[in-house]
Write a protein that holds these residues in place. Structure first.
Motif, PDB file in Angstrom:
ATOM      1  N   LYS A  39       9.006  50.038  26.433  1.00  0.00           N
ATOM      2  CA  LYS A  39       9.170  48.667  25.934  1.00  0.00           C
ATOM      3  C   LYS A  39      10.289  47.937  26.679  1.00  0.00           C
ATOM      4  O   LYS A  39      10.166  46.747  26.965  1.00  0.00           O
ATOM      5  CB  LYS A  39       9.441  48.671  24.430  1.00  0.00           C
ATOM      6  N   LEU A  40      11.374  48.643  26.971  1.00  0.00           N
ATOM      7  CA  LEU A  40      12.456  48.002  27.727  1.00  0.00           C
ATOM      8  C   LEU A  40      11.985  47.624  29.136  1.00  0.00           C
ATOM      9  O   LEU A  40      12.309  46.540  29.634  1.00  0.00           O
ATOM     10  CB  LEU A  40      13.672  48.929  27.827  1.00  0.00           C
ATOM     11  N   CYS A  41      11.243  48.506  29.767  1.00  0.00           N
ATOM     12  CA  CYS A  41      10.740  48.216  31.119  1.00  0.00           C
ATOM     13  C   CYS A  41       9.725  47.076  31.110  1.00  0.00           C
ATOM     14  O   CYS A  41       9.537  46.407  32.124  1.00  0.00           O
ATOM     15  CB  CYS A  41      10.113  49.471  31.732  1.00  0.00           C
ATOM     16  N   ALA A  42       9.097  46.839  29.977  1.00  0.00           N
ATOM     17  CA  ALA A  42       8.080  45.793  29.866  1.00  0.00           C
ATOM     18  C   ALA A  42       8.629  44.502  29.250  1.00  0.00           C
ATOM     19  O   ALA A  42       7.846  43.625  28.881  1.00  0.00           O
ATOM     20  CB  ALA A  42       6.905  46.319  29.038  1.00  0.00           C
ATOM     21  N   LEU A  43       9.951  44.379  29.113  1.00  0.00           N
ATOM     22  CA  LEU A  43      10.518  43.156  28.525  1.00  0.00           C
ATOM     23  C   LEU A  43      10.078  41.933  29.320  1.00  0.00           C
ATOM     24  O   LEU A  43       9.934  41.986  30.551  1.00  0.00           O
ATOM     25  CB  LEU A  43      12.051  43.223  28.541  1.00  0.00           C
ATOM     26  N   ASP A  44       9.907  40.834  28.613  1.00  0.00           N
ATOM     27  CA  ASP A  44       9.575  39.599  29.315  1.00  0.00           C
ATOM     28  C   ASP A  44      10.819  39.072  30.026  1.00  0.00           C
ATOM     29  O   ASP A  44      11.923  39.589  29.859  1.00  0.00           O
ATOM     30  CB  ASP A  44       8.987  38.561  28.349  1.00  0.00           C
ATOM     31  N   LYS A  45      10.647  38.057  30.811  1.00  0.00           N
ATOM     32  CA  LYS A  45      11.718  37.521  31.657  1.00  0.00           C
ATOM     33  C   LYS A  45      12.933  37.114  30.833  1.00  0.00           C
ATOM     34  O   LYS A  45      14.066  37.478  31.155  1.00  0.00           O
ATOM     35  CB  LYS A  45      11.182  36.330  32.453  1.00  0.00           C
ATOM     36  N   GLU A  46      12.719  36.370  29.772  1.00  0.00           N
ATOM     37  CA  GLU A  46      13.836  35.861  28.968  1.00  0.00           C
ATOM     38  C   GLU A  46      14.669  36.998  28.380  1.00  0.00           C
ATOM     39  O   GLU A  46      15.896  37.013  28.502  1.00  0.00           O
ATOM     40  CB  GLU A  46      13.286  34.970  27.840  1.00  0.00           C
ATOM     41  N   ASP A  47      13.996  37.970  27.740  1.00  0.00           N
ATOM     42  CA  ASP A  47      14.724  39.089  27.126  1.00  0.00           C
ATOM     43  C   ASP A  47      15.381  39.975  28.174  1.00  0.00           C
ATOM     44  O   ASP A  47      16.491  40.472  27.978  1.00  0.00           O
ATOM     45  CB  ASP A  47      13.777  39.929  26.251  1.00  0.00           C
ATOM     46  N   SER A  48      14.706  40.164  29.284  1.00  0.00           N
ATOM     47  CA  SER A  48      15.258  40.989  30.359  1.00  0.00           C
ATOM     48  C   SER A  48      16.532  40.352  30.927  1.00  0.00           C
ATOM     49  O   SER A  48      17.529  41.045  31.172  1.00  0.00           O
ATOM     50  CB  SER A  48      14.217  41.166  31.465  1.00  0.00           C
ATOM     51  N   LEU A  49      16.517  39.043  31.097  1.00  0.00           N
ATOM     52  CA  LEU A  49      17.700  38.352  31.636  1.00  0.00           C
ATOM     53  C   LEU A  49      18.851  38.347  30.625  1.00  0.00           C
ATOM     54  O   LEU A  49      20.012  38.498  31.007  1.00  0.00           O
ATOM     55  CB  LEU A  49      17.343  36.923  32.051  1.00  0.00           C
ATOM     56  N   LYS A  50      18.542  38.217  29.343  1.00  0.00           N
ATOM     57  CA  LYS A  50      19.593  38.280  28.316  1.00  0.00           C
ATOM     58  C   LYS A  50      20.254  39.657  28.308  1.00  0.00           C
ATOM     59  O   LYS A  50      21.484  39.764  28.238  1.00  0.00           O
ATOM     60  CB  LYS A  50      19.001  37.999  26.923  1.00  0.00           C
ATOM     61  N   LEU A  51      19.440  40.702  28.379  1.00  0.00           N
ATOM     62  CA  LEU A  51      19.982  42.058  28.402  1.00  0.00           C
ATOM     63  C   LEU A  51      20.831  42.273  29.656  1.00  0.00           C
ATOM     64  O   LEU A  51      21.944  42.803  29.578  1.00  0.00           O
ATOM     65  CB  LEU A  51      18.848  43.087  28.337  1.00  0.00           C
ATOM     66  N   ALA A  52      20.330  41.847  30.800  1.00  0.00           N
ATOM     67  CA  ALA A  52      21.071  42.002  32.047  1.00  0.00           C
ATOM     68  C   ALA A  52      22.400  41.256  31.974  1.00  0.00           C
ATOM     69  O   ALA A  52      23.446  41.788  32.387  1.00  0.00           O
ATOM     70  CB  ALA A  52      20.243  41.500  33.224  1.00  0.00           C
TER      71      ALA A  52
END
Length: 190
Positions: free
Chosen positions: A92-105
């Protein structure tokens, strides 16, 4: 007294003595048989008790071994379930969408990046160019590493003094170390 009466008397005394000796012998024989029977009974009871103890010890040992084998099998299955939970979380983490992935990063960079660090992205990370445009990257003067990181999801921070693995797999491994028992307690209630 006549000779005959003396002989009769001797025979009579001898027969009485013989009767007493036989009676005494029978009595001693009965006592010996009774004693032997009692000893045999005691030995039999002792052997039965000893056998029962040995049987109980063997059964207890087998039961303990069976309980241990059962506990091992149960633990193995519980670990398999926990592994599946964390494998699912990694996917699920590897499949995060762009918005969530950028927030996490952004949150990871704010917390762990030091000025001048290089960011080495995982080979399958989709949003590396967008991460490099984040304000925190500019603020901390972070650079992109031209060598990729051999990690599952996310990235690694390569620093002057130390490297920090903040990949998704590393984050989940740290989470597992910290919360595995709590998660197991919730999953395996009762």
């Amino acid at each position: 007294m006549s000779k005959e009466s003396i002989v009769e008397r001797i025979i009579s005394d001898a027969e009485e003595e013989r009767g007493g000796i036989l009676s005494e012998a029978r009595k001693k024989a009965e006592e010996a048989v009774e004693g032997a029977n009692e000893n045999a009974r005691r030995k039999y009871v002792g052997v039965q008790a000893e056998t029962a103890q040995k049987v109980k010890a063997i059964l207890d040992g087998k039961a303990a071994s069976a309980r241990l084998d059962g506990a091992k099998a149960e633990l193995k299955e519980k670990r398999r379930v926990i592994d599946a939970v964390y494998d699912g979380a990694l996917k699920k983490l590897c499949a995060l969408d762009k918005e969530d992935s950028l927030k996490l990063a952004e949150n990871l960079l704010k917390e762990y990046a030091e000025e001048g660090d290089e960011i080495a992205f995982a080979s399958g990370y989709k949003f590396s160019q967008e991460v490099m445009k984040l304000d925190v990257v500019k603020k901390k003067k972070l650079k992109i590493s031209h060598k990729g990181a051999d990690v599952e999801g996310g990235f690694v921070l390569l620093g002057k003094n130390s490297d920090k693995d903040v990949s998704y797999a590393a984050l989940l491994a740290a989470d597992r170390e910290r919360f595995q028992s709590d998660i197991a307690a919730k999953i395996f209630k009762g």
